[in-house]
Design a protein around this motif. Structure first.
Motif, PDB file in Angstrom:
ATOM      1  N   GLU A 119       0.865  -1.187   0.000  1.00 54.76           N
ATOM      2  CA  GLU A 119       0.000   0.000   0.000  1.00 54.76           C
ATOM      3  C   GLU A 119       0.897   1.231   0.000  1.00 54.76           C
ATOM      4  O   GLU A 119       1.833   1.307  -0.770  1.00 54.76           O
ATOM      5  CB  GLU A 119      -0.968  -0.058   1.181  1.00 54.76           C
ATOM      6  CG  GLU A 119      -1.897  -1.267   1.106  1.00 54.76           C
ATOM      7  CD  GLU A 119      -2.826  -1.405   2.289  1.00 54.76           C
ATOM      8  OE1 GLU A 119      -2.630  -0.704   3.303  1.00 54.76           O
ATOM      9  OE2 GLU A 119      -3.756  -2.224   2.201  1.00 54.76           O
ATOM     10  N   LYS A 125       2.278   2.127   2.895  1.00 54.28           N
ATOM     11  CA  LYS A 125       2.781   1.981   4.261  1.00 54.28           C
ATOM     12  C   LYS A 125       4.202   1.476   4.360  1.00 54.28           C
ATOM     13  O   LYS A 125       4.908   1.820   5.298  1.00 54.28           O
ATOM     14  CB  LYS A 125       1.862   1.047   5.040  1.00 54.28           C
ATOM     15  CG  LYS A 125       0.451   1.565   5.144  1.00 54.28           C
ATOM     16  CD  LYS A 125      -0.451   0.613   5.856  1.00 54.28           C
ATOM     17  CE  LYS A 125      -1.860   1.189   5.891  1.00 54.28           C
ATOM     18  NZ  LYS A 125      -2.779   0.388   6.627  1.00 54.28           N
ATOM     19  N   ASP A 129       9.440   1.558   6.778  1.00 53.38           N
ATOM     20  CA  ASP A 129       8.189   2.207   7.166  1.00 53.38           C
ATOM     21  C   ASP A 129       8.045   3.504   6.386  1.00 53.38           C
ATOM     22  O   ASP A 129       8.835   4.424   6.545  1.00 53.38           O
ATOM     23  CB  ASP A 129       8.239   2.477   8.671  1.00 53.38           C
ATOM     24  CG  ASP A 129       6.957   3.044   9.230  1.00 53.38           C
ATOM     25  OD1 ASP A 129       6.048   3.383   8.442  1.00 53.38           O
ATOM     26  OD2 ASP A 129       6.859   3.139  10.456  1.00 53.38           O
ATOM     27  N   GLU A 151       5.091   5.265   6.399  1.00 56.69           N
ATOM     28  CA  GLU A 151       4.083   6.095   7.068  1.00 56.69           C
ATOM     29  C   GLU A 151       4.693   7.034   8.090  1.00 56.69           C
ATOM     30  O   GLU A 151       4.208   8.131   8.302  1.00 56.69           O
ATOM     31  CB  GLU A 151       3.063   5.216   7.781  1.00 56.69           C
ATOM     32  CG  GLU A 151       2.041   4.621   6.879  1.00 56.69           C
ATOM     33  CD  GLU A 151       0.909   4.004   7.665  1.00 56.69           C
ATOM     34  OE1 GLU A 151      -0.235   4.278   7.315  1.00 56.69           O
ATOM     35  OE2 GLU A 151       1.168   3.263   8.630  1.00 56.69           O
ATOM     36  N   LEU A 170       3.420  -5.067   8.771  1.00 54.06           N
ATOM     37  CA  LEU A 170       2.820  -4.138   9.732  1.00 54.06           C
ATOM     38  C   LEU A 170       3.650  -4.051  11.005  1.00 54.06           C
ATOM     39  O   LEU A 170       3.676  -3.025  11.676  1.00 54.06           O
ATOM     40  CB  LEU A 170       1.393  -4.569  10.062  1.00 54.06           C
ATOM     41  CG  LEU A 170       0.442  -4.646   8.861  1.00 54.06           C
ATOM     42  CD1 LEU A 170      -0.902  -5.201   9.276  1.00 54.06           C
ATOM     43  CD2 LEU A 170       0.309  -3.289   8.206  1.00 54.06           C
TER      44      LEU A 170
END
Length: 110
Positions: free
Chosen positions: A24, A26, A41, A43, A99
């Motif tokens: 995505e 992210k 990362d 984000e 994640l």
């Protein structure tokens, strides 16, 4: 993609990058000929103090996952499950949680 992101990320690889995949907006997952898989990362990028909001200086998280020095042939991500897969030239497959920025497991050939 904001120019400059890949420069900071690719400096984390001491060898040539063979495959890259976005999860995505992210995370960025990349693999290289020395068997390393980096998960960055996107984000939570650190910003230069006093600079504009578009001035990116480094990734706040970058996980380097290497257990063998077999070149990575392909990296791919699954939006549905939040995982990344890295397949090396011998057919071994490693799975990563994008994640939580960590290795989950591997399937070995042969």
């Amino acid at each position: 993609m904001i120019l400059g992101i890949e420069k900071h990320f690719l400096e984390k690889h001491p060898a040539a990058v063979t495959s890259m995949s976005f999860y995505e907006d992210k995370a960025l997952v990349s693999g290289s000929i020395d068997g390393r898989v980096n998960i960055a990362d996107l984000e939570n990028l650190d910003r230069k103090k006093g600079g504009s909001s578009n001035t990116l200086i480094r990734f706040s998280k970058c996980q380097n996952c290497q257990d063998r020095k077999i070149p990575v042939a392909k990296v791919d991500t699954s939006s549905e499950y939040g995982i990344a897969m890295a397949v090396d030239i011998e057919g071994n497959c490693r799975f990563y949680d994008v994640l939580r920025f960590r290795k989950m497991g591997k399937l070995s050939s042969g």
